[in-house]
Design an enzyme around this catalytic site. Structure first.
Site, PDB file in Angstrom:
ATOM      1  N   LYS A 120     -15.257 -32.452 -45.880  1.00 58.24           N
ATOM      2  CA  LYS A 120     -16.291 -31.563 -44.972  1.00 58.24           C
ATOM      3  C   LYS A 120     -16.324 -30.047 -45.425  1.00 58.24           C
ATOM      4  CE  LYS A 120     -14.919 -34.419 -40.917  1.00 58.24           C
ATOM      5  NZ  LYS A 120     -14.342 -34.566 -39.495  1.00 58.24           N
ATOM      6  N   GLY A 153     -17.163 -36.330 -33.805  1.00 58.95           N
ATOM      7  CA  GLY A 153     -16.264 -35.237 -33.606  1.00 58.95           C
ATOM      8  C   GLY A 153     -15.605 -34.674 -35.026  1.00 58.95           C
ATOM      9  N   THR A 154     -14.988 -33.551 -35.080  1.00 56.63           N
ATOM     10  CA  THR A 154     -14.527 -32.992 -36.087  1.00 56.63           C
ATOM     11  C   THR A 154     -13.697 -31.766 -35.685  1.00 56.63           C
ATOM     12  OG1 THR A 154     -14.704 -32.259 -38.330  1.00 56.63           O
ATOM     13  CG2 THR A 154     -16.372 -31.483 -36.841  1.00 56.63           C
ATOM     14  N   THR A 155     -13.024 -31.262 -36.604  1.00 55.79           N
ATOM     15  CA  THR A 155     -12.367 -29.827 -36.438  1.00 55.79           C
ATOM     16  C   THR A 155     -12.679 -28.980 -37.548  1.00 55.79           C
ATOM     17  OG1 THR A 155     -10.594 -30.745 -34.985  1.00 55.79           O
ATOM     18  CG2 THR A 155     -10.391 -28.635 -35.954  1.00 55.79           C
ATOM     19  N   SER A 175     -15.541 -31.079 -32.067  1.00 53.01           N
ATOM     20  CA  SER A 175     -14.394 -31.280 -30.818  1.00 53.01           C
ATOM     21  C   SER A 175     -13.351 -31.074 -30.685  1.00 53.01           C
ATOM     22  CB  SER A 175     -14.889 -32.955 -30.763  1.00 53.01           C
ATOM     23  OG  SER A 175     -14.095 -33.479 -31.675  1.00 53.01           O
TER      24      SER A 175
END
Length: 218
Positions: A51, A18-20, A148
């Site tokens: 990121k 997951g990440t944003t 996510s």
């Protein structure tokens, strides 16, 4: 006779990650932002991952999906963009970089778990944001969200996004979006990294966890 499952079977199971990530156009360029948590299932592998990945002087990509898949694609694109710049004697456009990502993702879509946001500035088009989702399509957008945490942000973006934002408004839009995702998505967390990309270059800043506005604060 009861069969005992081998521990090696766990290695064959899909691991959720997951990440944003967020990118948005503003008056003079683009603002990109991301959280810093890299997860493997319920385990946080790295709490301070960077990121925001540069692929050329004025072009960055934001990666979600498999870290290994997206890292190797970004390195290939960076290599070819540098070769293009040397051969043509000019800087590549954001559009060219985005189509390179699309080509790699589409041609290898059955092997990769990779979703990319490409954002940057060039003399021909100014600030641009391209979304290259799973499967390798390509969409030019005024803003793009991924990872996510993005599932929690559609309503926020619909309400708060507006065209031709100032730099301060765009930074606020991105940082508050990351804050919303960190508060609600278990796979997003850590700190918020933001970069401003315009004709003057790239200006980066970090907002630490204790500096992020709480989602319930107005």
């Amino acid at each position: 006779m009861e069969l005992i499952e081998s521990p090696l079977q766990d290695l064959k199971k899909e691991v959720s990650t997951g990440t944003t990530i967020i990118a948005v156009q503003y008056q003079d360029g683009v603002i990109i932002g991301a959280d810093s948590r890299t997860s493997s299932g319920s385990y946080a592998v790295n709490r301070v991952t960077d990121k925001l990945t540069p692929v050329h002087d004025y072009i960055y990509c934001l990666r979600s999906g498999s870290a290994a898949d997206t890292q190797i694609i970004a390195s290939y694109v960076s290599y070819y963009l540098n070769m293009f710049s040397i051969e043509e004697g000019c800087l590549p456009t954001v559009k060219k970089a985005a189509h390179m990502f699309r080509e790699f993702c589409y041609q290898n879509k059955q092997y990769l778990l990779a979703s990319i946001i490409v954002a940057g500035w060039d003399e021909e088009n100014g600030g641009c944001v391209y979304n290259v989702p799973l499967g390798g399509s390509i969409i030019k957008q005024p803003f793009a969200i991924g990872g996510s945490g993005s599932s929690y942000l559609y309503g926020y973006c619909d309400i708060h996004f507006k065209e031709n934002m100032t730099e301060e408004e765009a930074i606020s839009f991105v940082s508050k979006g990351i804050t919303e995702a960190i508060a609600r998505d278990g796979s997003s967390g850590g700190i918020c990294r933001i970069a401003t990309i315009n004709k003057d270059g790239v200006k980066r800043r970090t907002i630490y966890g204790n500096e992020l506005q709480k989602f319930w604060e107005k």
